[in-house]
Design a protein around this motif. Sequence first.
Motif, mmCIF file in Angstrom:
data_model
loop_
_atom_site.group_PDB
_atom_site.id
_atom_site.type_symbol
_atom_site.label_atom_id
_atom_site.label_comp_id
_atom_site.label_asym_id
_atom_site.label_seq_id
_atom_site.Cartn_x
_atom_site.Cartn_y
_atom_site.Cartn_z
ATOM 1 N N ASP A 17 0.937 -1.423 0.087
ATOM 2 C CA ASP A 17 -0.125 -0.022 -0.466
ATOM 3 C C ASP A 17 0.377 0.930 0.166
ATOM 4 O OD1 ASP A 17 -2.713 1.383 0.150
ATOM 5 O OD2 ASP A 17 -1.684 1.606 2.765
ATOM 6 N N TYR A 18 0.165 2.639 -1.154
ATOM 7 C CA TYR A 18 1.373 3.265 -0.865
ATOM 8 C C TYR A 18 2.230 4.039 0.121
ATOM 9 C CZ TYR A 18 3.840 7.353 -3.292
ATOM 10 O OH TYR A 18 4.441 8.677 -3.515
ATOM 11 N N ARG A 19 0.832 3.988 0.939
ATOM 12 C CA ARG A 19 0.611 4.722 2.172
ATOM 13 C C ARG A 19 1.929 4.091 3.071
ATOM 14 N NH1 ARG A 19 -5.565 5.162 4.638
ATOM 15 N NH2 ARG A 19 -4.975 3.181 3.431
ATOM 16 N N THR A 20 1.775 2.846 3.452
ATOM 17 C CA THR A 20 2.709 2.132 3.809
ATOM 18 C C THR A 20 3.879 2.266 3.599
ATOM 19 O OG1 THR A 20 0.409 0.381 4.378
ATOM 20 C CG2 THR A 20 3.208 0.007 4.975
ATOM 21 N N TRP A 21 4.109 2.332 2.046
ATOM 22 C CA TRP A 21 5.718 2.772 1.876
ATOM 23 C C TRP A 21 6.245 4.110 2.371
ATOM 24 C CZ3 TRP A 21 9.374 0.034 -0.704
ATOM 25 C CH2 TRP A 21 10.229 0.668 -1.849
ATOM 26 N N ILE A 22 5.964 4.885 1.901
ATOM 27 C CA ILE A 22 6.109 6.034 2.825
ATOM 28 C C ILE A 22 6.311 6.432 4.102
ATOM 29 C CG2 ILE A 22 5.981 7.259 0.395
ATOM 30 C CD1 ILE A 22 4.318 9.289 1.865
ATOM 31 N N VAL A 23 5.871 6.181 5.289
ATOM 32 C CA VAL A 23 5.909 6.065 6.307
ATOM 33 C C VAL A 23 7.253 6.064 7.153
ATOM 34 C CG1 VAL A 23 5.316 4.708 8.608
ATOM 35 C CG2 VAL A 23 3.412 5.947 7.044
ATOM 36 N N PRO A 24 8.156 4.926 6.258
ATOM 37 C CA PRO A 24 8.917 5.005 6.953
ATOM 38 C C PRO A 24 10.651 5.455 6.403
ATOM 39 C CG PRO A 24 8.673 3.330 6.034
ATOM 40 C CD PRO A 24 7.231 3.571 5.921
ATOM 41 N N ALA A 25 10.372 6.430 5.390
ATOM 42 C CA ALA A 25 10.846 7.023 4.556
ATOM 43 C C ALA A 25 10.879 8.766 5.402
ATOM 44 C CB ALA A 25 10.930 7.462 3.562
ATOM 45 N N SER A 69 4.447 -4.978 11.129
ATOM 46 C CA SER A 69 4.998 -5.834 12.012
ATOM 47 C C SER A 69 5.776 -5.227 13.254
ATOM 48 C CB SER A 69 6.838 -5.273 11.141
ATOM 49 O OG SER A 69 7.662 -6.297 12.009
ATOM 50 N N ILE A 70 5.619 -6.194 13.907
ATOM 51 C CA ILE A 70 5.556 -5.690 15.587
ATOM 52 C C ILE A 70 7.147 -4.688 15.487
ATOM 53 C CG2 ILE A 70 6.712 -7.902 16.194
ATOM 54 C CD1 ILE A 70 4.353 -5.407 18.380
ATOM 55 N N TRP A 71 7.875 -5.777 14.856
ATOM 56 C CA TRP A 71 9.305 -5.167 14.797
ATOM 57 C C TRP A 71 9.430 -3.606 14.745
ATOM 58 C CZ3 TRP A 71 13.703 -7.800 16.146
ATOM 59 C CH2 TRP A 71 13.930 -9.113 15.851
ATOM 60 N N GLY A 72 7.960 -3.019 14.475
ATOM 61 C CA GLY A 72 8.435 -1.746 13.897
ATOM 62 C C GLY A 72 8.285 -0.852 14.843
ATOM 63 N N ILE A 73 8.121 -1.495 15.855
ATOM 64 C CA ILE A 73 8.702 -0.485 17.969
ATOM 65 C C ILE A 73 9.872 0.085 17.692
ATOM 66 C CG2 ILE A 73 9.574 -2.629 19.112
ATOM 67 C CD1 ILE A 73 7.573 0.123 20.560
ATOM 68 N N SER A 118 16.172 2.643 4.149
ATOM 69 C CA SER A 118 16.578 1.405 4.598
ATOM 70 C C SER A 118 15.876 0.365 5.569
ATOM 71 C CB SER A 118 16.969 0.842 3.221
ATOM 72 O OG SER A 118 16.956 1.937 2.616
ATOM 73 N N LEU A 119 16.549 1.407 6.384
ATOM 74 C CA LEU A 119 16.743 0.735 8.126
ATOM 75 C C LEU A 119 15.220 0.361 9.107
ATOM 76 C CD1 LEU A 119 17.915 -0.350 10.559
ATOM 77 C CD2 LEU A 119 19.051 2.016 10.719
ATOM 78 N N ILE A 120 14.987 1.949 8.854
ATOM 79 C CA ILE A 120 13.352 1.910 9.242
ATOM 80 C C ILE A 120 12.474 0.727 8.537
ATOM 81 C CG2 ILE A 120 11.307 3.144 10.002
ATOM 82 C CD1 ILE A 120 13.616 5.199 10.534
ATOM 83 N N ARG A 121 12.589 1.304 6.725
ATOM 84 C CA ARG A 121 11.726 0.011 6.295
ATOM 85 C C ARG A 121 11.180 -1.138 6.625
ATOM 86 N NH1 ARG A 121 12.033 2.318 1.475
ATOM 87 N NH2 ARG A 121 10.126 3.481 0.830
ATOM 88 N N GLY A 122 13.043 -1.397 6.475
ATOM 89 C CA GLY A 122 12.838 -3.634 7.107
ATOM 90 C C GLY A 122 12.425 -3.607 8.549
ATOM 91 N N GLN A 144 11.182 -7.124 7.805
ATOM 92 C CA GLN A 144 12.192 -7.654 7.149
ATOM 93 C C GLN A 144 13.626 -7.809 7.326
ATOM 94 O OE1 GLN A 144 11.364 -5.490 3.780
ATOM 95 N NE2 GLN A 144 9.807 -6.782 2.212
ATOM 96 N N ILE A 145 13.362 -8.198 7.873
ATOM 97 C CA ILE A 145 15.151 -8.882 9.698
ATOM 98 C C ILE A 145 16.006 -9.316 8.371
ATOM 99 C CG2 ILE A 145 15.697 -8.701 11.882
ATOM 100 C CD1 ILE A 145 13.322 -6.786 11.255
#
Lengths: 281, 279
Positions: free
Chosen positions: B82-90, B162-166, B237-241, B246-247
């Motif tokens: 989803d586009y929104r999910t894509w831009i959040v980490p960046a 993902s829960i890793w998002g924390i 990329s770090l935050i997106r992973g 995607q660890i």
Amino acid sequence: MSDVKFSRWQGAPKLVDLDKLRWFGAFYVAEMRIRTMAKWWVTIVLNGFGNPVIYLLAIGIGVGTLVDANGGAEALGGFSYLQFLAPALLASAAMQSAMDETAFPTLRGFVWDKGFFALNATRLTGRQIAEGVLMGAYVRVILSIFFYELVLLAFNAIPLNMALPLFFSSFFAGLAWGSLILALSSNVVDDDGFISLIFRFVVMPMFLFSGTFYPLEQMPIYLQWIGWISPLWHATSLGRIMSLELSVEPWVWIMHLGFLALLAIIGRAIAFPTFERRLSK
Amino acid sequence: MTNLVATTAVEIAERRRGKLGAEQYAGRTRFVVERNVLALKTSNLLQVVSGFFEPLFFLLAFGFGVGQLIGQVTDASGNPVDYRTWIVPALLATSAMNGALMDATWNVYFKMHFARLYNGMLATSMGPLDVALGEIAWSLIRGAGYATAFMIVVTPLGLVPSIWGILAIPAAVLIAFGFAAVGMAATTYTHSIQQLQWISFFTLPMFMFSGTFYPITAYPAVLQTIIQALPLWQGASLIRGLTFGQIDGALLGHVLYFAIMIAGGLWLTSKRLTKLFMS
């Protein structure tokens, strides 16, 4: 005074003609502003070309490819994303330049080095100083529109015959925004991060929510008012009407142009008396 | 009184003597932070909270506005996102960068040249590394606050799969640390405020091209390599992973990248502060 010919003194600069100053004082202030800007011409030129190239490559073409590939053209009335975006970016660049050349000089003149008080110690009136700052800003606006259009033409984002009409729609945006910012910044007594606050809480939301990157109608209705009161949306709409050759009722033209003119007049009506008042203290 | 101050200073100096980097570091970083906390009282609160709104505005405009025109993008491993999910980490990485750079460049320049704050600080038992770390620590404390607030807004919207998002919060702090260290080092080389305006010549293109708004697979291979070498791509990329869960080893690479930025930036900053104020 007039029988003393200072100008004949060896090495003396030309004497200022007081009559001329009465009528053309604002031009002298504008000249001063332009000379100051000229010191940063490298930055101005690099910004003038760099910004449009970056935005067109990243958003116009980068995001544009995604939009066009996902059937976004339908939502945009059949136009490519780049065509849709170009008038908005142009108007926003004009407004940004107008703001740079009114906010910083005004804060500097009243708060930082108080140069306006020195100008006012001559025959120059507050109104002339304000007028001169605006004129200087318009020169910068014209320059940045010119650079931007060169880049837009190179990217084939606008047709050549639209360069002049779009020039005017963006120039009106700069005109309106410049005088509004002049009015605001002339009222700043204590510079507490004024420019960065205006930038973050007014310019950024306006840039992002004025139908710049997507049709305004796509925003929820409770956010659309940002566009309605934003000079950027009105200038962008004018630009799109012309460059996309949309057919609209005459009142739409009048509304957009009238709104921009109204802002320009309000800004001046606030700024000029403020200049007079503060300088006479 | 004077005696007391002198005795305390001597005590501090003696405690540090002989330890590694005694010339640079007196273990008194927290007092620089304390100074900044006290200075908060006289600063504009709107200015302080504004760091929180920046990524949110972009998320609203691009995620929800442009996102409607786009729908989904395909990530590096070919999955639709989803586009929104894509831009959040960046956006999170970018706001960490912007906040850190703002503090480490404009504010530090102001304190160095207008407020002449470091002249005073470095005349005490404090070392240049104390000053550098103190300034950066304060910026990071606020940065952590902004990142946390942003995550609190986006997680309920379902934009962090993902829960890793924390871990995106500490990652944002790490990214900010890297930019702050390098930014402060660069600021010690500037001698006019106009030079600071060049910063946006680096940050704006990085923001636009680091896979913020679309995957960098849109570019030719050469360009992709250049972008991958830039810090913002590393950060995004770090935050997106993490937010995508995607660890893998690549994340360690990104962390290492910032560790090097931090070490190099701090070393250079304390060297320059010594040269400017202590010799």
